[in-house]
Design an enzyme around this catalytic site. Structure first.
Site, PDB file in Angstrom:
ATOM      1  N   CYS A 142       0.954  -1.460  -0.164  1.00 34.22           N
ATOM      2  CA  CYS A 142      -0.175  -0.054   0.126  1.00 34.22           C
ATOM      3  C   CYS A 142       0.515   1.933  -0.616  1.00 34.22           C
ATOM      4  O   CYS A 142       0.188   2.475  -0.357  1.00 34.22           O
ATOM      5  CB  CYS A 142      -0.654   0.062   1.681  1.00 34.22           C
ATOM      6  SG  CYS A 142      -1.847  -1.279   1.044  1.00 34.22           S
ATOM      7  N   ILE A 175     -13.031  -0.447  -0.322  1.00 30.49           N
ATOM      8  CA  ILE A 175     -12.177  -1.141  -2.050  1.00 30.49           C
ATOM      9  C   ILE A 175     -12.782   0.062  -2.827  1.00 30.49           C
ATOM     10  O   ILE A 175     -13.293   0.744  -3.145  1.00 30.49           O
ATOM     11  CB  ILE A 175     -12.255  -2.430  -2.234  1.00 30.49           C
ATOM     12  CG1 ILE A 175     -11.980  -3.073  -0.930  1.00 30.49           C
ATOM     13  CG2 ILE A 175     -12.090  -3.125  -3.450  1.00 30.49           C
ATOM     14  CD1 ILE A 175     -12.646  -4.765  -1.248  1.00 30.49           C
ATOM     15  N   HIS A 233      -9.052   4.361  -1.168  1.00 26.64           N
ATOM     16  CA  HIS A 233      -7.469   3.669  -1.139  1.00 26.64           C
ATOM     17  C   HIS A 233      -7.683   2.711  -1.958  1.00 26.64           C
ATOM     18  O   HIS A 233      -7.415   1.720  -1.684  1.00 26.64           O
ATOM     19  CB  HIS A 233      -7.673   2.853   0.629  1.00 26.64           C
ATOM     20  CG  HIS A 233      -5.910   2.264   0.475  1.00 26.64           C
ATOM     21  ND1 HIS A 233      -4.818   2.854   0.266  1.00 26.64           N
ATOM     22  CD2 HIS A 233      -5.478   1.161   1.587  1.00 26.64           C
ATOM     23  CE1 HIS A 233      -4.275   2.456   0.551  1.00 26.64           C
ATOM     24  NE2 HIS A 233      -4.586   1.201   1.299  1.00 26.64           N
TER      25      HIS A 233
END
Lengths: 387, 387
Positions: free
Chosen positions: A84, A210, A334
């Site tokens: 990430c 998501i 994200h």
């Protein structure tokens, strides 16, 4: 060393765009960044691109040249992957190249296409940021890992679900005016506490969504900015990266993030600042507990005291050090490979005064904290307004 | 700028090791590199790791921290991906960090686990280095792409299968004494010409194998080498990278590689050398035609004349500029993420005089050429012996 200026930033709206390819998303973000920068594409000397799960979501590797092409650039292009923290890792090497005079104009950013996999598919794909042999095959997913971290925090330092709920509420509040955010709606304490559990003690509103989306930055040297009379008042003045053991079971303490501590220390030393100088931060709140750990690593809160920062109003828009004025991963969304670059895009807009939450910041020094996995990777950048 | 010295190199044997994980392979290569370097692991400031298909072959992303851990290092770690040029891209940013004084000691390398996928599975995984939307879904695989490039070359410049066969024979000859090579056996002209076709005009012996393996390098600053009295006579004195459109159908000429031309030009300028100074080269011969294109981009042969270089003995061990003394991808093997770093490991051993083919090189300047996809990415490094 020369200054590294943020000449332009571009963000797609983050959200649910299962039909848009990664290249479509990145092309849009890059087009906005070039328009914002007023830099011709032909001046770009290289492209660094962060992406995490393109092999699984799009059966596509070798995305560097593909994304350069999507952005309308012909230049050397490399893809960076640090889970990430992928695009912050890409930004870091760009900063190193520019400040040492190796490059004058670079395009850097990232994108992720996720929602086409569905929730279960995306959760499984995200799991490859953990140790496949020792964590994933034992059934661990990231909600479970962060739930363990939250439990360890509560046991060591105190606090509970209500404290975490204030992190979620704060970040949803911050996103209300952010048109790029996935969720532009306020949530109440009861919404969070009554939400379906994801992995105890974390519930649905403790978790980021998501998302599909992209972020792009045009970074230039101070000399290039001056020679071309660019309006680029924001500079990246510090970069730091830390690493840790991959699997959670190898950590000394589940509620501490030494990789983030190290990244912050290096970035602050690099910029010549101290934690007290930080006026605002974008941090990696993939789960509410992650924001708590992040602000402790950044020195915005003392160890063991981060848990109450949002509830007490210290990190809210009207607090001393607002955290995640964009809405954070929690409310802004994200799209993994885009997140690190998007934090820098949001902070740049905040410092330039053209962000709906610009008014919340009292100061000219801000930080971005982007973490990978259970913080086995962490990259921190310091941004400052240059006179 | 400071010198970038190769303090130590490590390679696993390349070959068929379906039971060994990526971390097992990289741990072995890194252990050899540290032993060779006589540098303590605790001095390592960061880790850069090249890998291409770990998501597909091992369901594993976020390999930076995993590989740092496998190498016994705790430091910031990032994974680089530029298809088959992944670890050369990782070396490039390491060179930039060290020569500008950002770092003194770095571990860089790469690994790939491939044979566990089987030949069809590995071929499909390799295809993600091409454009999934416009090439892969149309049925294109890399043997087909390079076959098109070979046909275009023959049509434009002449030459044929027999010329290419000499490239394969040469590289098998070079690998005879290389204990790390996947194939240590000579092949004859008839073997190549009579081999089963893979994609006309390329046959089985025109193609590199599918391989498992790892390569690691300990790179240090000149100051660190001197302060610690290291034997590190080889320096990386030039780095260059080029990029091109991703899909073959977007190229102006199928038998030219502008990304490699650009990478060579930049690396030579960087090192202050000319093509005439090159005494030997390791080039990316994923298919025999790829070596021909590579030596033309490097200026070892004129455009249109590379095809006859091996047949005429110009690039053989006893020729003027030996190419792929390691055996190249063709005979040494091609564990994708390891290849770029392995070229530098082989060249370092060659220059130090501790390689079975060291005696073939008349000079102290050599180059490594590592390409990704159909050369949409290319990274070139220049290595020289420092007095």
């Amino acid at each position: 060393m020369t200054e590294v200026r943020v000449a332009g930033v571009g963000l797609t709206p983050f959200g649910n765009e299962p039909e848009r390819t990664g290249r479509d998303l990145f092309a849009a973000a890059a087009a906005d960044a070039f328009a914002d920068a007023d830099v011709p594409r032909g001046d770009v000397e290289d492209v660094r691109y962060g992406n995490f799960m393109g092999e699984l979501a799009e059966h596509q590797g070798h995305q560097g040249p593909l994304m350069a092409e999507a952005a309308g650039v012909t230049a050397p292009a490399t893809r960076y992957e640090a889970a990430c923290a992928s695009s912050a890792a890409a930004v870091r090497d760009t900063v190193v190249a520019i400040r040492n005079g190796e490059r004058d104009v670079c395009l850097v950013g990232g994108a992720e296409r996720m929602t086409n996999l569905g929730t279960a598919g995306a959760t499984e794909a995200l799991a490859i940021a953990a140790d496949d042999l020792w964590e994933v095959r034992a059934g661990m997913t990231f909600p479970g890992a962060y739930a363990l971290m939250a439990k360890a925090y509560f046991e060591t330092y105190g606090g509970g679900r209500e404290d975490l709920a204030h992190v979620a509420m704060k970040n949803h509040d911050h996103a209300l005016e952010n048109e790029k955010a996935q969720y532009q709606r306020a949530i109440e304490l009861e919404d969070v506490l009554d939400a379906p559990p994801v992995s105890e003690p974390l519930g649905l509103y403790d978790s980021c969504p998501i998302s599909d989306g992209a972020a792009a930055l045009v970074l230039v040297s101070g000399e290039y900015a001056e020679a071309n009379d660019l309006e680029a008042p924001v500079a990246i003045t510090g970069t730091g990266q830390g690493g840790d053991r991959m699997a959670l079971h190898d950590r000394e303490h589940l509620a501490r993030s030494p990789a983030a501590d190290e990244a912050a220390r290096e970035a602050y030393d690099d910029a010549g600042i101290a934690a007290e100088d930080v006026a605002a931060a974008e941090v990696h709140d993939c789960f509410t507990i992650a924001e708590v750990l992040a602000i402790e690593s950044l020195g915005i809160a003392e160890v063991g005291e981060g848990i109450s920062a949002a509830r007490e109003g210290y990190t809210t828009a009207d607090g001393s050090v607002p955290v995640n004025l964009s809405g954070g991963l929690k409310a802004k969304g994200h799209p993994v490979g885009a997140t690190g670059a998007s934090q820098i895009a949001e902070l740049t807009a905040i410092l330039r005064g053209d962000h709906p939450n610009s008014g919340a910041v009292d100061g000219s020094t801000v930080v971005a904290h982007n973490a990978g996995g259970t913080v086995a990777s962490c990259v921190v950048h310091v941004l400052e307004v240059i006179e």
